[in-house]
Design an enzyme around this catalytic site. Sequence first.
Site, PDB file in Angstrom:
ATOM      1  N   ASP B  95       0.858  -1.170   0.000  1.00 41.57           N
ATOM      2  CA  ASP B  95       0.000   0.000   0.000  1.00 41.57           C
ATOM      3  C   ASP B  95       0.901   1.229   0.000  1.00 41.57           C
ATOM      4  OD1 ASP B  95      -2.041   1.841   0.281  1.00 41.57           O
ATOM      5  OD2 ASP B  95      -2.261   1.526   2.443  1.00 41.57           O
ATOM      6  N   ASP B  97       0.607   5.285   0.033  1.00 41.53           N
ATOM      7  CA  ASP B  97      -0.421   6.271   0.309  1.00 41.53           C
ATOM      8  C   ASP B  97       0.207   7.653   0.375  1.00 41.53           C
ATOM      9  OD1 ASP B  97      -2.575   7.729   1.666  1.00 41.53           O
ATOM     10  OD2 ASP B  97      -3.409   5.709   1.960  1.00 41.53           O
ATOM     11  N   ASP B 281       3.397   1.156   3.296  1.00 40.62           N
ATOM     12  CA  ASP B 281       2.825   0.994   4.634  1.00 40.62           C
ATOM     13  C   ASP B 281       3.209  -0.390   5.147  1.00 40.62           C
ATOM     14  OD1 ASP B 281       1.269   0.418   6.833  1.00 40.62           O
ATOM     15  OD2 ASP B 281      -0.541   1.391   6.046  1.00 40.62           O
TER      16      ASP B 281
END
Lengths: 341, 373
Positions: B95, B97, B281
């Site tokens: 992930d 972000d 992440d």
Amino acid sequence: MLALGQDEIAKYPFLADAGQYLKDKGFTLDQFGRDPDLKDLITKAYERIQVAADGKIYKSDLVGDQVSREAALPREVFSFLLAIVLLKLSGMHTLIKRFALAEARRAEKYLEKDLANISDESKKQLAIRVIDDLFSVQIEKIDDYFVIPVSDYLKHSINFHEREWKLINRHVENGQVFLTPHETVRLIRKELGTYINSKIVNAKTPTMIPGFEDHVNKLVMLSKKFSTFTVTTGEYPPCIKHAIDVLEKGENLPHSGRFMLATFLLSKGQSVQQIAPLFKNAPDYNERVTLYQLNHLAGTSGSGTQYSCPSCEKLKTQSLCFATSECDGIITPLQFGKKRK
Amino acid sequence: MKETDTKFLESAFKKYYFEHFDLIHVPQRTSEREFGYQKFNSGMTRHISVKDDKELHLLLMQNVPSDVYCSNAYYSFPNLPMNEKDWKEADLIFDIDAKDLNLSCRSNHTISICNECNQISKNSDQCSKCNSTKLEKKSLPCKNCIDASKTEVLKLSEILINDFSINKNDIQIFFSGNEGFHIYVYDSQFQQSGSRERSELVDYIMFNGAIPEKFGMKKFKPNRNSFPDFNESGWRGRFSKYVYGSKSKRSKIISELLVNGYSSFQKTLDDVSEKIGTKIDPNVTMDIHRIFRLPGSINSKSGLTKILCQDLEKFDAYSDSCFISEESVEIVANCPIEFKLKNKKFGPFNNEKVSVPTFAAVYMICKKLATIA
Ligand code: SF4
Ligand SMILES: [Zn+2]
Ligand SMILES: [Zn+2]
């Protein structure tokens, strides 16, 4: 199983099928107890354990020894196999652990030597095959390095806490990690010890053999030196106390043991923050991972399912149960101290 | 959220699901996956198994979820409680972000909603009306956010392909539907790796925990010989390119590094981590029991779709992921910042009644910056 030559069995005696080996050589255990010529092999086996108990590595007859190779080889293997018989007869687990560890170190030396052997290809191949067979680590040789898949490397390296074993501090290329012979063998050290230990633990315990008694008794005495007496608080069941002990000593507690301990304490109302420090001494401690795993078990992350503590029966099969009379009649560690017959 | 707003979002989402079955598919090895979904204003329903596309579409039409998830893990019994599922393996997931990238643009497009009095103001630490510090932050990410995230995706793919020998075709990149990207890796050697192993991969990818010795600097009697070459592979190579700048400066920079010494070198490594480590992440990658947003489903943080990026460079996040209808609706919007969707600019709106296309209304209502008039 690998087909092993004479001097290979001497180097890696734990690979041999003990019963078969004796039979092939035309011996029975009873003979060792009776025959005066063979009896000093029991003494040799005892010494092998004694050296291990002192935390040293058994000096093999194989290196720079006057004993002729022909004579030395079977003695080398016999003393190992007899040591196991003695250990089993004595039933002393502390000694078994120490012995397995020392034997692992000994084998490690040979593995490393064989891996680095440039003149004898077959020796190198054997070492590579031993590592693959026992630990499913596939090694390939590239130039002066041994390379293994990153995923295999990680399986083992996560048990080390020194930063040099972190993947970031390794030469990684094409999905593989490059290692020296020393590092390759070091990587599987713990598993080698565990392997030898489990081989001994799982070996059948023979009934007492005449002629073995003296040394068995000596072993029982020897083990007294190492047994530790823990103060009992009377609060936690033996399995839980044992797990806490192991962690406090900085030894490795298997995953199943951590699962038991964490789920037990969580059920007793302890928080993840309270439990996490218990694992600080573990050889593979990693704060991020520990918190993740504890939160997962507590159901505070992800699934939302709280895991329950395993039953005594399950723990018995995982060798995590250390039942005392106080455990009578309970089916889960959570009932310890609550339910009385 | 108000009843009328949830009703509105539900009908908009339902319409999307009904008209775009083509975008929503069950993943490979469907029967081994765990599915889950959330409805507006209610909790998560997990431990569901789904047979095929048809059953998934039925679930969407019957429940009209706000969010739909599917495990990256494969289980023998995906619908049993977690400890009975029997975990088999899991695809690697990442992930990326924008909120984790420390971007300077961020404060310009963050909105603070006061938890006490609902006052909406531009980014601040205190409510402008009641001085409360209990604020909920909403970001309306900008093009810069997406571009910076794309850069991280490229850094990640480069490592996956070159260092871990992952086949380019086994990597799939999705826009998350809000402000980042989800990357999936299939059939790699890491399928069966546990969370501790994945945590190590994370540190590798992020360049965490490097020690000076492995990057040339010895503690005792340091010398020039062990410093990385400019063209080396892996992190030693990336380190060289960043720290030396060019091949010709290598020698000069090494001299400087040697003069500055060991502990200063550790700082250099921390700087390398900050500047060229890939910002993923860690929790997502190491979680092997996660249910992750299902591709093709709508992200209820924005009303945008989590969608496959065929061509990352050309991908226009706030246009290519917007599938809600154009039909105009009346809302009361309180959105102090301008935003762009489907190449149209909206806002700022100062607590006013406006007519906007449904997709813009959905976007603002999802961000709690508007209600149905
Ligand atoms: S009987 Fe149960 S409580 Fe007692 S030690 Fe064994 S597992 Fe623990
Ligand atoms: Zn306020
Ligand atoms: Zn931005």
